[in-house]
Design a protein around this motif. Structure first.
Motif, PDB file in Angstrom:
ATOM      1  N   GLU B 100       0.831  -1.215   0.000  1.00 27.69           N
ATOM      2  CA  GLU B 100       0.000   0.000   0.000  1.00 27.69           C
ATOM      3  C   GLU B 100       0.863   1.261   0.000  1.00 27.69           C
ATOM      4  N   LEU B 101       1.924   1.260   0.789  1.00 25.91           N
ATOM      5  CA  LEU B 101       2.820   2.434   0.795  1.00 25.91           C
ATOM      6  C   LEU B 101       3.434   2.649  -0.585  1.00 25.91           C
ATOM      7  N   ALA B 102       3.762   1.554  -1.272  1.00 23.04           N
ATOM      8  CA  ALA B 102       4.411   1.670  -2.586  1.00 23.04           C
ATOM      9  C   ALA B 102       3.489   2.309  -3.616  1.00 23.04           C
ATOM     10  N   ARG B 103       2.174   2.225  -3.384  1.00 23.83           N
ATOM     11  CA  ARG B 103       1.204   2.794  -4.330  1.00 23.83           C
ATOM     12  C   ARG B 103       1.013   4.296  -4.120  1.00 23.83           C
ATOM     13  N   ARG B 104       1.628   4.837  -3.079  1.00 24.33           N
ATOM     14  CA  ARG B 104       1.386   6.239  -2.734  1.00 24.33           C
ATOM     15  C   ARG B 104       2.638   7.102  -2.949  1.00 24.33           C
ATOM     16  N   GLU B 105       2.401   8.393  -3.170  1.00 25.72           N
ATOM     17  CA  GLU B 105       3.493   9.347  -3.303  1.00 25.72           C
ATOM     18  C   GLU B 105       3.873   9.874  -1.920  1.00 25.72           C
ATOM     19  N   ASP B 106       5.085  10.438  -1.832  1.00 18.38           N
ATOM     20  CA  ASP B 106       5.552  10.943  -0.532  1.00 18.38           C
ATOM     21  C   ASP B 106       4.597  11.986   0.058  1.00 18.38           C
ATOM     22  N   ARG B 107       3.932  12.736  -0.796  1.00 17.90           N
ATOM     23  CA  ARG B 107       3.073  13.798  -0.253  1.00 17.90           C
ATOM     24  C   ARG B 107       1.913  13.234   0.562  1.00 17.90           C
ATOM     25  N   TRP B 108       1.562  11.970   0.310  1.00 17.71           N
ATOM     26  CA  TRP B 108       0.526  11.301   1.118  1.00 17.71           C
ATOM     27  C   TRP B 108       0.924  11.296   2.591  1.00 17.71           C
ATOM     28  N   LEU B 109       2.206  11.225   2.873  1.00 20.54           N
ATOM     29  CA  LEU B 109       2.672  11.207   4.264  1.00 20.54           C
ATOM     30  C   LEU B 109       2.284  12.484   5.009  1.00 20.54           C
ATOM     31  N   ASP B 110       2.124  13.572   4.258  1.00 19.63           N
ATOM     32  CA  ASP B 110       1.794  14.858   4.892  1.00 19.63           C
ATOM     33  C   ASP B 110       0.288  15.061   5.090  1.00 19.63           C
ATOM     34  N   GLU B 111      -0.522  14.154   4.567  1.00 22.13           N
ATOM     35  CA  GLU B 111      -1.973  14.334   4.707  1.00 22.13           C
ATOM     36  C   GLU B 111      -2.400  14.179   6.161  1.00 22.13           C
ATOM     37  N   GLU B 112      -3.201  15.149   6.614  1.00 24.28           N
ATOM     38  CA  GLU B 112      -3.606  15.177   8.027  1.00 24.28           C
ATOM     39  C   GLU B 112      -5.090  14.862   8.198  1.00 24.28           C
ATOM     40  N   THR B 113      -5.386  14.207   9.313  1.00 25.38           N
ATOM     41  CA  THR B 113      -6.785  14.080   9.747  1.00 25.38           C
ATOM     42  C   THR B 113      -6.810  14.371  11.244  1.00 25.38           C
ATOM     43  N   PRO B 114      -7.988  14.698  11.794  1.00 25.84           N
ATOM     44  CA  PRO B 114      -8.096  14.812  13.249  1.00 25.84           C
ATOM     45  C   PRO B 114      -7.784  13.449  13.861  1.00 25.84           C
ATOM     46  N   PHE B 115      -7.019  13.449  14.938  1.00 26.82           N
ATOM     47  CA  PHE B 115      -6.573  12.173  15.494  1.00 26.82           C
ATOM     48  C   PHE B 115      -6.732  12.229  17.007  1.00 26.82           C
ATOM     49  N   TRP B 116      -5.760  11.804  17.770  1.00 28.61           N
ATOM     50  CA  TRP B 116      -5.917  11.754  19.223  1.00 28.61           C
ATOM     51  C   TRP B 116      -6.444  13.082  19.756  1.00 28.61           C
ATOM     52  N   GLU B 117      -7.523  13.003  20.528  1.00 30.15           N
ATOM     53  CA  GLU B 117      -8.160  14.199  21.100  1.00 30.15           C
ATOM     54  C   GLU B 117      -8.493  15.219  20.017  1.00 30.15           C
ATOM     55  N   GLY B 118      -8.736  14.725  18.814  1.00 26.27           N
ATOM     56  CA  GLY B 118      -9.129  15.608  17.719  1.00 26.27           C
ATOM     57  C   GLY B 118      -8.017  16.451  17.138  1.00 26.27           C
ATOM     58  N   ARG B 119      -6.784  16.275  17.631  1.00 23.81           N
ATOM     59  CA  ARG B 119      -5.680  17.081  17.112  1.00 23.81           C
ATOM     60  C   ARG B 119      -5.180  16.489  15.798  1.00 23.81           C
ATOM     61  N   PRO B 120      -4.762  17.360  14.865  1.00 24.92           N
ATOM     62  CA  PRO B 120      -4.368  16.854  13.553  1.00 24.92           C
ATOM     63  C   PRO B 120      -3.097  16.009  13.622  1.00 24.92           C
ATOM     64  N   ALA B 121      -3.097  14.915  12.874  1.00 22.47           N
ATOM     65  CA  ALA B 121      -1.891  14.083  12.741  1.00 22.47           C
ATOM     66  C   ALA B 121      -1.792  13.659  11.289  1.00 22.47           C
ATOM     67  N   ASN B 122      -0.575  13.685  10.756  1.00 23.70           N
ATOM     68  CA  ASN B 122      -0.404  13.247   9.370  1.00 23.70           C
ATOM     69  C   ASN B 122      -0.014  11.761   9.326  1.00 23.70           C
ATOM     70  N   ASN B 123      -0.001  11.233   8.112  1.00 25.32           N
ATOM     71  CA  ASN B 123       0.276   9.796   7.964  1.00 25.32           C
ATOM     72  C   ASN B 123       1.696   9.431   8.393  1.00 25.32           C
ATOM     73  N   TYR B 124       2.603  10.386   8.265  1.00 29.37           N
ATOM     74  CA  TYR B 124       3.967  10.117   8.727  1.00 29.37           C
ATOM     75  C   TYR B 124       3.944   9.846  10.227  1.00 29.37           C
ATOM     76  N   PHE B 125       3.258  10.691  10.989  1.00 29.22           N
ATOM     77  CA  PHE B 125       3.172  10.469  12.436  1.00 29.22           C
ATOM     78  C   PHE B 125       2.498   9.138  12.740  1.00 29.22           C
ATOM     79  N   LYS B 126       1.426   8.843  12.027  1.00 25.02           N
ATOM     80  CA  LYS B 126       0.681   7.610  12.342  1.00 25.02           C
ATOM     81  C   LYS B 126       1.563   6.374  12.133  1.00 25.02           C
ATOM     82  N   TRP B 127       2.347   6.369  11.065  1.00 25.60           N
ATOM     83  CA  TRP B 127       3.211   5.203  10.833  1.00 25.60           C
ATOM     84  C   TRP B 127       4.453   5.222  11.716  1.00 25.60           C
ATOM     85  N   PHE B 128       4.897   6.415  12.108  1.00 27.77           N
ATOM     86  CA  PHE B 128       5.906   6.491  13.174  1.00 27.77           C
ATOM     87  C   PHE B 128       5.351   5.836  14.439  1.00 27.77           C
ATOM     88  N   HIS B 129       4.119   6.155  14.764  1.00 26.23           N
ATOM     89  CA  HIS B 129       3.539   5.597  15.987  1.00 26.23           C
ATOM     90  C   HIS B 129       3.476   4.066  15.925  1.00 26.23           C
TER      91      HIS B 129
END
Lengths: 150, 150
Positions: B100-129
């Motif tokens: 799945e990662l191979a199908r995506r461009e690096d900019r996907w890593l910067d995409e943010e959604t509301p996450f813990w306690e509604g604070r924004p987190a990008n995909n880079y943080f989520k996969w770091f976690h």
């Protein structure tokens, strides 16, 4: 990532007193206090290695050796301190890391030297390893905290 | 970093038999087997969250729920398996992550959604976690292995 890892480490020890920081689960266990000082000592070792290209000197080994090696010397030497002691040492080491990193360009991260078993490692890997070791011990701190307070 | 973390996790369980994988240190402890499956379950959860923007469905929760939550349900449900079972599940989950990662461009890593306690987190943080949680449990696995073999 380094900052986030540290944030979670400090959260996981919040409110601990000397008794919990000194808690030894069994004859092979390291205390939470010793693990905190280990984290600071590893960071100190990598400061010397990556910022100055050297090993720790005799004075630094006197200060950090027990924390670096853990085990019996750390059980004997690292005890009786309150949380502020550990947090203060972690903070002072981190301040130096951030100041040194701020003086360097991103390309410094790509600089390689022979490292484990002589294989090349760049500074990005070396600083990744600093926080991956911290996270490893954070897992142990979480485990120990539940027993130290139990 | 994900690959390196996994390499160390697998090194740390090399050679373990069912008895060690099932070893329960005390009433609150998770087994090494359960921790390995937890690592696979967290990765599965973040696949759904970041690749498909959804929670795990009922079938997936049936498969992964005990491993995700650990504790008593995991102690009851996750036992009696050899190392190959855990390594196989980790490998299959990781294969999907890498595809799945191979199908995506690096900019996907910067995409943010509301996450813990509604604070924004990008995909880079989520996969770091994902791998920072693995490293946390790797620290516990190392600790438990010494006792399971002791």
């Amino acid at each position: 990532m380094m900052t986030y890892a540290r944030h979670t480490t400090l959260s996981d020890v919040e409110g601990l007193g000397v008794t919990q920081l000194d808690y030894i689960h069994d004859a092979q266990s390291n205390s939470i206090g010793a693990l905190l000082l280990h984290v600071a000592s590893v960071e100190t070792w990598y400061q010397a290695a990556t910022f100055e290209g050297r090993d720790l000197n005799a004075d630094e080994m006197h200060e950090w050796g027990a924390a670096l090696d853990l085990g019996e010397p750390a059980r004997r030497a690292i005890r009786g301190h309150g949380l502020d002691y550990y947090v203060g040492r972690l903070r002072r080491v981190r301040e130096k890391t951030l100041a040194e990193l701020a003086r360097r360009e991103d390309r410094w991260l790509d600089e390689e030297t022979p490292f484990w078993e002589g294989r090349p490692a760049n500074n990005y890997f070396k600083w990744f390893h600093v926080f991956e070791d911290e996270l490893n011990h954070r897992g142990q701190i979480r485990w120990l905290r539940r027993r130290a307070e139990g």
